[in-house]
Design a protein around this motif. Structure first.
Motif, PDB file in Angstrom:
ATOM      1  N   GLY A 136     -39.888 -14.716  59.996  1.00 51.23           N
ATOM      2  CA  GLY A 136     -39.929 -15.246  58.357  1.00 51.23           C
ATOM      3  C   GLY A 136     -40.815 -14.553  57.592  1.00 51.23           C
ATOM      4  O   GLY A 136     -42.217 -14.348  58.263  1.00 51.23           O
ATOM      5  N   GLU A 144     -36.300 -21.059  63.422  1.00 47.14           N
ATOM      6  CA  GLU A 144     -36.979 -21.535  62.288  1.00 47.14           C
ATOM      7  C   GLU A 144     -38.456 -20.917  62.450  1.00 47.14           C
ATOM      8  O   GLU A 144     -38.905 -20.582  63.241  1.00 47.14           O
ATOM      9  CB  GLU A 144     -37.225 -23.461  62.462  1.00 47.14           C
ATOM     10  N   PRO A 145     -39.050 -20.612  61.160  1.00 46.32           N
ATOM     11  CA  PRO A 145     -40.284 -19.890  61.110  1.00 46.32           C
ATOM     12  C   PRO A 145     -41.522 -20.775  61.511  1.00 46.32           C
ATOM     13  O   PRO A 145     -41.473 -22.132  61.525  1.00 46.32           O
ATOM     14  CB  PRO A 145     -40.881 -19.618  59.702  1.00 46.32           C
ATOM     15  N   LEU A 198     -40.098 -16.457  64.450  1.00 44.47           N
ATOM     16  CA  LEU A 198     -38.949 -17.565  64.401  1.00 44.47           C
ATOM     17  C   LEU A 198     -38.702 -18.072  66.073  1.00 44.47           C
ATOM     18  O   LEU A 198     -38.590 -17.416  66.950  1.00 44.47           O
ATOM     19  CB  LEU A 198     -37.413 -16.711  64.024  1.00 44.47           C
TER      20      LEU A 198
END
Length: 399
Positions: A141, A94-95, A90
């Motif tokens: 993720g 966000e991945p 991450l």
């Protein structure tokens, strides 16, 4: 944060939907991540209830093994769930989809997780310096790619891997719990909950190459490329026309909801197990000679509407991974330095000590087959794929 993206506070999600989402989670990692959002989410669903898989009879056990069980000397066949994940670090929440990892977790009957190489299935361990390091799954993720099972033989605290491939149906409902096993040169056996021994599925003149769980059913492919499905009465129902005895080994792969046959071509015919294996080798898959080297693959997809096989020239952005316990596909869309339309696989090689009769060592060489030009390269020489198959922490090394 990029324009158009808005950070979401998941704790503000409508609470009436929480239990409905939680009921869709069928693995421990998903439940853990759900319950970690906040206290309210954690209280909406219980902790993951691990399914206790019942022990199975040993391949050569008989109904007279009750005395061995009482004495604690009976060898048991035990199932270990295996899950392959795509993990992404991450970055700002966000991945980072450009640099994913493939990781394989094997779960013991006690619930302990162990990392294995996603292709060779080799176990991974901590660094030699003995340092104790951990990584938090919530920092990544995670997407589940495949789920399978490994069959192991256990006597007291001693456990040995079994080379036979298995498919487990209805693992959470013991009334319908069934294990299908491909054994020896391609014979099919099954065992249900409470069975004292394995039952051979007698199929005249059929020797099977691979077995897979597809849409809740067990499918097999034989040497002629005929794909069949097992019905509830353990009858083999033909699902496809014959493909033909072209390559030396056929693999079943599910990709984007479709079923494919991957035909492996080798430099020579593979050895006959009945001539090459001793009795103990039939149990543990200990080959006395190396498999022939792979030289090519062909991929076929069944057009079910027309009942015909179509050779596939391109897999698009998909990569097929052929592993011993399970085969699966992964998308390379957006992945840095990794192109699709390839097959990742291993060749088994047997090495010997210099002196005659020395101990044998089985190694698995990972390679990449390019479907576009037919080339085969060593995985270590493929800069894009090699990092993707490394575990997410540099402190893990193969045993």
């Amino acid at each position: 944060m990029e324009r158009g993206k808005k950070k979401v506070d998941w704790s503000d999600f409508p609470k009436e939907l929480w239990p409905n989402i939680g009921k869709c989670l069928d693995n421990s990692v998903g439940v853990l991540r759900f319950r970690s959002v906040c206290k309210l989410w954690r209280s909406s669903i219980p902790s993951f209830q691990r399914t206790i898989l019942p022990p199975l009879p040993h391949m050569y056990s008989s109904c007279s093994s009750a005395s061995a069980r009482a004495a604690g000397t009976e060898i048991q066949a035990v199932l270990y769930p295996i899950t392959v994940y795509r993990m992404e670090a991450l970055v700002d929440g966000e991945p980072n989809s450009s640099k994913p990892w493939l990781v394989k977790f094997e779960e013991s009957p006690s619930g302990k997780l162990r990392l294995r190489h996603p292709i060779t299935n080799s176990p991974l361990r901590n660094s030699p310096d003995g340092s104790s390091k951990q990584f938090n799954l919530l920092d990544f993720g995670i997407v589940e790619l495949s789920k399978s099972y490994a069959l192991k033989y256990r006597l007291n605290d001693f456990t040995v891997d079994c080379m036979n491939k298995v498919v487990v149906l209805n693992p959470t409902h013991l009334d319908n719990f069934t294990v299908m096993m491909m054994h020896g040169e391609g014979q099919l056996y099954f065992a249900r909950f409470g069975d004292e021994k394995w039952t051979l599925l007698k199929q005249k003149d059929s020797w099977f190459d691979d077995i897979i769980a597809y849409k809740g059913h067990c499918y097999v492919v034989d040497r002629e490329g005929i794909v069949s499905c097992m019905n509830s009465e353990f009858k083999v129902i033909q699902f496809s026309p014959p493909l033909g005895r072209l390559g030396e080994q056929k693999h079943l792969v599910e990709s984007c909801g479709d079923l494919y046959v991957v035909d492996r071509f080798t430099e020579r015919q593979r050895p006959k197990m009945c001539m090459m294996l001793e009795h103990r080798d039939l149990i543990f898959g200990d080959f006395t000679a190396p498999y022939p080297e792979t030289v090519s693959f062909k991929v076929y997809k069944l057009e079910q509407e027309w009942g015909r096989w179509v050779e596939v020239d391109s897999l698009g952005d998909q990569v097929f991974v052929l592993s011993h316990d399970d085969s699966f596909s992964i998308s390379t869309r957006g992945v840095s330095r990794v192109k699709g339309n390839c097959i990742l696989f291993t060749d088994q090689k047997r090495t010997y000590e210099p002196e005659f009769g020395g101990p044998r060592t089985l190694t698995r060489q990972c390679s990449v087959f390019n479907l576009e030009n037919g080339s085969i390269t060593n995985l270590a020489a493929s800069p894009g794929y090699s990092p993707m198959l490394q575990p997410p922490s540099g402190w893990l090394f193969p045993d």
